[in-house]
Design a protein around this motif. Sequence first.
Motif, PDB file in Angstrom:
ATOM      1  N   LYS A  60      43.996  61.788  47.954  1.00  0.00           N
ATOM      2  CA  LYS A  60      44.856  62.977  47.969  1.00  0.00           C
ATOM      3  C   LYS A  60      44.135  64.123  48.690  1.00  0.00           C
ATOM      4  O   LYS A  60      43.782  65.151  48.111  1.00  0.00           O
ATOM      5  CB  LYS A  60      45.224  63.389  46.542  1.00  0.00           C
ATOM      6  CG  LYS A  60      46.461  64.273  46.492  1.00  0.00           C
ATOM      7  CD  LYS A  60      46.971  64.463  45.075  1.00  0.00           C
ATOM      8  CE  LYS A  60      46.112  65.439  44.304  1.00  0.00           C
ATOM      9  NZ  LYS A  60      46.678  65.802  43.000  1.00  0.00           N
TER      10      LYS A  60
ATOM     11  N   LEU B  52      48.804  58.218  48.431  1.00  0.00           N
ATOM     12  CA  LEU B  52      48.443  59.450  47.732  1.00  0.00           C
ATOM     13  C   LEU B  52      47.482  59.171  46.584  1.00  0.00           C
ATOM     14  O   LEU B  52      46.554  59.935  46.324  1.00  0.00           O
ATOM     15  CB  LEU B  52      49.700  60.133  47.186  1.00  0.00           C
ATOM     16  CG  LEU B  52      50.330  61.255  48.013  1.00  0.00           C
ATOM     17  CD1 LEU B  52      51.569  61.763  47.305  1.00  0.00           C
ATOM     18  CD2 LEU B  52      49.357  62.387  48.266  1.00  0.00           C
TER      19      LEU B  52
ATOM     20  N   VAL C 226      48.272  65.548  51.823  1.00  0.00           N
ATOM     21  CA  VAL C 226      49.248  66.294  51.008  1.00  0.00           C
ATOM     22  C   VAL C 226      50.190  67.081  51.917  1.00  0.00           C
ATOM     23  O   VAL C 226      51.406  67.113  51.702  1.00  0.00           O
ATOM     24  CB  VAL C 226      48.511  67.236  50.030  1.00  0.00           C
ATOM     25  CG1 VAL C 226      49.480  68.254  49.431  1.00  0.00           C
ATOM     26  CG2 VAL C 226      47.839  66.424  48.926  1.00  0.00           C
TER      27      VAL C 226
ATOM     28  N   VAL D 245      51.592  68.285  43.288  1.00  0.00           N
ATOM     29  CA  VAL D 245      51.210  68.091  44.686  1.00  0.00           C
ATOM     30  C   VAL D 245      51.900  69.095  45.617  1.00  0.00           C
ATOM     31  O   VAL D 245      51.242  69.801  46.384  1.00  0.00           O
ATOM     32  CB  VAL D 245      51.537  66.642  45.145  1.00  0.00           C
ATOM     33  CG1 VAL D 245      51.203  66.463  46.622  1.00  0.00           C
ATOM     34  CG2 VAL D 245      50.768  65.626  44.302  1.00  0.00           C
TER      35      VAL D 245
END
Length: 879
Positions: free
Chosen positions: A686, A682, A691, A729
Amino acid sequence: TVPPQIQAQCSESISLIAAVDFPSKWDNLLPELVQKFNSPDPSVVQGVLLTANSIIKRFRYVQRSDALYSDILYVLERLQAPLLTLFKTTGKAVEAYANDASQLKPRLAALRSMCRIFYSLNWQDLPEYFEDHMGEWMEEFAKYLQYTNPLLTDEDEETEPSPIDVLQAAIVENLNLYANKDEEPFLPFLPNFTSLVWHRLLQVSAYPKHDTLATKSIRFLSSLVGKLMHKSLFQEEATLRQIISNIVIPNLMIREVDEERFEDDPQEFVLGDMEGSDTESRRKCAQELLRAMCRQFEAETTSICSEHVSSMLAEFARDPDNKWQAKDAAVHLMLGISVRAESAAHGVSSVNDNVNIIDFFSTNILSELQQADMSVRPMVKATALKFVSTFRNQFAKEHLTALMPLLIHHLSADSIVVHTYAAAAIEKILTTKEDTPDGRKKHKFGGEEIRPFLQTLFTGLFTIVDKTNLNENEYVMKCVMRSLSTAKDDIVQVTQIVLEKLTATLGHVAKNPRNPQFNHYLFESIAVLVKSVCAKDASHTSAFEGLLFPPFQMVLQMDVFEFTPYVFQILAQLLEYRPQAAGLGDSYTALFPPLLTPTLWERKGNVPALTRLVQAYLGKGAAELVAQNHLLGILGVFQKLISSKANEISAFDLLGSLTMYVPAEAFSARIKDIFQIICMRLQQSKTPRLVRLVTQWFALYIGKYGSQSYLDQLNNIQPGLGLMLLMQVWVPRLQTDVPARMDAKVQVVGLTKLLCETPALLADANCQQIWAQALAGAIKIIASSSSYLSNSTSAGDDEDEVEIGYDATFSRLHFAARLVTDPFPEVNDAAIALAQSLHKLSASQPGKLSPLIQQGLQNDAKLAASLESLFNKAGVNLV
């Protein structure tokens, strides 16, 4: 000055480099090429033009963007003026060397290359310079459409177009580009060019050397005649009659070269003639011209064509043995005027009201198909079969029932084209649907209708497949696949015979795989059998394993890389259908260790199939794999897959199965490493897809192991990391990317545990804000019509709506698709479970949740109403 072959290779090499570096990192390339325009050697000029064309043809067929337009502008500023100058000076040289073929050929080739550059520069939009100088360009184009020179024309040549033909085809393509764009500055030139192209078309021979010029010229006329704005150019009946008599019909007629191709190169004939084929033929273009005419002049065109059809059929009736070409052309005329709208996948959806399709079929098509001797007029029989396939939607079930034995009979034809068209027609008919009274669609000719014909159908199909002297016929194998799929339960009694045929074919083609589509349909057919039989009775898997393991082992031992992904998918399918009590068994257990060999995972096409197979192993015998010390190896595969963006979907597919099936004590020992790997990935990248994958797994993990374990694992990596990922996130993902079906259920189950079993989330104001946002995300999933939460076990695809076929990257077997697995079967309704859990939580902390929920949903009245509705449906409320 180098040979043409090396020149072409050099141009291609430069274009490959330019695709990356030009123009930003190679700004001197174009000026240096333009400088060579002044060379006195026409071969040098042609080489430079070929290179320039190879660089800028990337401007065609791509979506417009700021970066693309910046590159086009850069090229235009440096090339547009020199290109026009060179075109004119080359034209003067053509005049000067009118009697010297050796000097003319490279210059005409250069003019053709300049036309292709013109095409590339004008493809996106009409540049200002070309608009300002349109008169000069059009004057040059008009000159060459009328250009003749006996030195460059070989009347005896049949296949190779002359330099003049090639140039004129490129010019017509440029004219067609402008005509399709409806560019206003081009309109004054249209009448003259319509006349020029028309007259050039009347002069072309029937030889293949003129095919490209003929098809592009017909396309140009089609683009004009079909538009209302050009109606005045064609509205006279005499004009329409001339088009049909002098252009359409001559280009519909069977030529000697067509007969030769029909007999000697049937695959090429089918490719050019088959419905939905991308290749252009004179016949297809002539039919497109007819359809364009019908858009503006339907009644007139239909009337004129009907006269010709009657005349041609009468000519055929007087001498069937020698005038069969007239009937073939008549049927193609009918095909041209009858279709208003169609698609390759679904056939004709709208027909010309002035034509009686069924009457024409009964009078002229049916009699051709009923003739027992298939060696008589095979080309007309192929056309009759094409007619049936084209108008499959217009036939009633009774017609199709009467047609089916005739189509099956044509599978025994010696002509490859005839039996191919018969197989293609049967396959298309089996996908045809009709509306039901309740507004749904059902198969017009389905399992019940095909049942009486199954034995003769498969006999006919496999008679063709078994002929190893013929090339693999993808249309026949696709028909096998579709017939098996349609027959469903009725196939059980003939499964062994059909499977033996398919495995024998597999053994044959594995030695030299050469037709990817045929191979794909072969494996789809095997997958259909497995699905149809084993889904009904899992005990049959052992019989399938006995029949399929030997050829599959041969494929794996021979390392037939085209086939290994298919083998892995069907092995996974068999393993998933295997009775749970049977475990893995000796054969599967012995096969597993080699599956973890790193070199197998290096092949891109293997990765999704191998992942699917390892998932099947975990689903059926995770405890056995752990006991045999394979868990570390599987986790090694996961770590390798997640390190690559291309394989991250497979990585999380594998991780999902590990989470669901590996015994808790074994999985917990490795979970710290898994969280660390995911967090590192991540941190590196990202992306929205990553995600989505990560947060989907977070929900699954929480659903299985609880929210406290999730927070503990992440907080051990970095204090506060669990809440940070939730806030930065996970929650933002739910606002923009609503999951669907089973993913939606997993999200709601995971979020429910996170919201209702995590006291830390209600500890302070900051955490409470995160809690409220997470709840809003869960309600959004429940409220969304696109999440299909109430239909989570459905895959969402109709097998007839999906395009089944070979894909060069990874050919997923549609009929071996992984069954949707519910990780939480104990949760019958995830939305109701959330409402009940919120009620329970509020009861333990009276008065605390209502203000939090109001805070989270205050800006979205629709979500607030959805939550209120959910509470009412569950019969609970907040305390």
